[in-house]
Design an enzyme around this catalytic site. Structure first.
Site, PDB file in Angstrom:
ATOM      1  N   ASP A 104       3.586   1.133  16.393  1.00 57.93           N
ATOM      2  CA  ASP A 104       1.808   1.985  16.399  1.00 57.93           C
ATOM      3  C   ASP A 104       1.712   1.361  15.144  1.00 57.93           C
ATOM      4  OD1 ASP A 104       0.390   3.165  17.910  1.00 57.93           O
ATOM      5  OD2 ASP A 104       1.094   4.469  18.064  1.00 57.93           O
ATOM      6  N   HIS A 122      -6.712  -3.076  13.461  1.00 58.07           N
ATOM      7  CA  HIS A 122      -6.494  -1.694  14.106  1.00 58.07           C
ATOM      8  C   HIS A 122      -5.019  -1.538  14.368  1.00 58.07           C
ATOM      9  CE1 HIS A 122     -10.328   0.766  14.335  1.00 58.07           C
ATOM     10  NE2 HIS A 122     -10.788  -0.667  13.823  1.00 58.07           N
TER      11      HIS A 122
END
Ligand code: G6P
Length: 491
Positions: free
Chosen positions: A385, A176
């Site tokens: 991110d 992720h």
């Protein structure tokens, strides 16, 4: 590492074994205290549950994970129609596996070393032993030929450990967070073991194509396997595929929430409580040093100091969700932000009108939807991110095609949300210019941009993501005894 994994016989929950096993560090539920003092569970607000729940239901699945805390007497249970198998964690495991190797070593290393990674041998040993426990648990619950989907950086050794115990399984892994470039990954004393751990999977999924490319290049350089574009060829004839599957959100669910009369009422109540400013800036993040909260607040404060924005016209609401509070770097960040907010409000606030409304708290989805509806300018400026789902959630709630998104180029979401005001979060002047442009943009401009972004988010939602990964995993070459995974019904 190799010899330590014992052979396991399926331990099954109530005599059942599962065709689909989800393995993640966290269970999709949180502990709650009921009104009568008893303890229960509540489904966590995250999008991953929304994505995986329908696949679990359609496939007789189970989810293995840690519910947080140090409870030891946790039995498998059903919640909201999901079968959950909790993993326990001792205080030493929390300190060395979770706070230590996962969040003190891998997290900063994988996020461009925005924080300094620490390398401790005891942390690594604990990472190995906890990964072994997860692998053994999965091996015990998976039916013959089942599919196992392992998630995220905390469990990168599980695929290989699991394959050794249960070669009959089809194994997928999804990361992720970003997968770093070789130049950084190289620092890791256990780099080869981690790569080999991931190579236990049939399919390794990343947020962006760049992550998959970094991985394949490292496998070639460090492990010496032959590779061709996204495929790794192992000496035993097995093939491992690496590919990008950008994650998303339950876009429809968010929009429906945002349209609820109760949420609309809440928007007005918050606006009044803020003193009815003409415009509202919003930041929503876990309180994490990768998120760029400090720099964004400074940029906003400078715009006030220079007279471009008046506190009577606009305020900044920053929601910072408490996170990993025992980890040193997170404590330092919290103190830094507390001090900065105090200084900005001291310099620019007036009686009854602080410039920054700082909320160190987590809120239910309804309240978040109200915040998103309230925000004229959403500010998402991480230094790095994997994706950033807040940016997509904001877009999903803007069903009137209004509102401006200022987004870091270094968030995975920037690949899809090209019509945002894209910024380099290291460039404070650039960020100030973008904030001001977004603040002053006319309706035509914001509508043009938002409409395009909404199209992207609604068409590529989290169910499409889960389906794409599952389809790719089950369509892989090979005719072993793998069961076919059933796709969830279309919403
Ligand atoms: C990120 C990670 C997840 C993690 C979440 C919350 O999104 O990718 O794996 O669960 O942060 O962090 P926490 O440490 O509370 O699990």
């Amino acid at each position: 590492m190799r010899a330590a994994v014992a052979a396991v016989t399926p331990d099954k929950v109530d005599g059942v074994s599962y065709d689909l096993v989800i393995v993640a560090n966290r269970l999709p539920v949180d502990r709650v205290e009921n009104a009568d003092g008893t303890r229960g569970w509540r489904t966590s607000p995250g999008g991953l549950v929304t994505a995986i729940e329908p696949v679990m239901r359609a496939n007789h699945g189970v989810w293995i994970g840690w519910p947080g805390g140090t409870e030891t007497d946790l039995e498998p249970f059903e919640h909201d129609g999901m079968s959950l198998a909790p993993m326990t964690m001792t205080p030493e495991e929390i300190e060395e596996f979770y706070e230590g190797f996962s969040n003190g070593t891998l997290w900063p290393l994988y996020h461009d070393v925005v924080g300094k990674p620490e390398y401790h041998r005891e942390w690594w040993e604990r990472y190995v032993s906890v990964n072994e426990r997860f692998a053994e648990k999965a091996a015990g619950l998976a039916a013959k030929g089942a599919t196992v989907w392992v998630h995220d950086y905390q469990l990168q050794l599980v695929p290989e450990m699991l394959r050794r115990i249960r070669p009959d399984l089809r194994i997928g892994f999804y990361l992720h967070i970003p997968f770093p470039p070789a130049e950084l990954f190289q620092q890791l004393p256990w780099r080869r073991q981690l790569l080999e751990g991931l190579l236990g999977a049939d399919l390794v999924g990343f947020q962006l194509p760049g992550g998959a490319q970094n991985f394949v290049r490292l496998v070639r350089q460090r492990v010496g396997h032959r590779t061709q574009s996204g495929t790794v060829f192992l000496p035993d004839g097995r093939e491992v595929r690496a590919a990008a599957f950008p994650i998303s959100i339950d876009a429809k669910g968010f929009e429906e929430l945002a349209r609820k009369p109760a949420v609309e009422k809440r928007v007005e109540a918050i606006r009044t409580a803020l003193g009815n400013p003409k415009k509202i800036f919003l930041g929503v993040d876990r309180l994490d040093y990768t998120k760029g909260i400090y720099a964004r607040l400074r940029a906003f404060a400078e715009l006030m100091g220079e007279g471009h924005i008046d506190v009577e016209d606009a305020v900044f609401v920053q929601v910072a969700v408490p996170s990993r509070e025992q980890v040193e770097q997170y404590r330092i960040l919290r103190d830094d932000i507390d001090r900065l907010v105090g200084r900005i409000n001291g310099d620019h606030g007036r009686i009854g009108r602080p410039a920054i409304h700082y909320l160190h708290n987590s809120y239910p989805r309804e309240e978040m939807a109200a915040f998103y509806r309230l925000a004229d300018v959403m500010v998402v400026t991480p230094y790095r991110d994997g994706m950033n789902l807040v940016a997509k959630e904001y877009v999903a709630t803007r069903y009137e095609d209004d509102g401006a998104l200022v987004l870091s180029e270094f968030a995975g979401a920037a690949d899809e949300l090209r019509q945002a005001w894209l910024v380099n979060p290291y460039d404070i002047n650039g960020m100030k210019a973008a904030l001001l442009e977004a603040y002053r943009a006319d309706d035509r401009e914001t509508t043009r941009r938002m409409r395009a972004m909404r199209r992207q988010v609604t068409q590529h939602d989290v169910v499409a993501w889960a389906e794409a990964f599952m389809t790719s995993l089950t369509d892989l070459d090979g005719d072993g005894p793998h069961s076919t995974i059933v796709k969830p019904p279309k919403r």
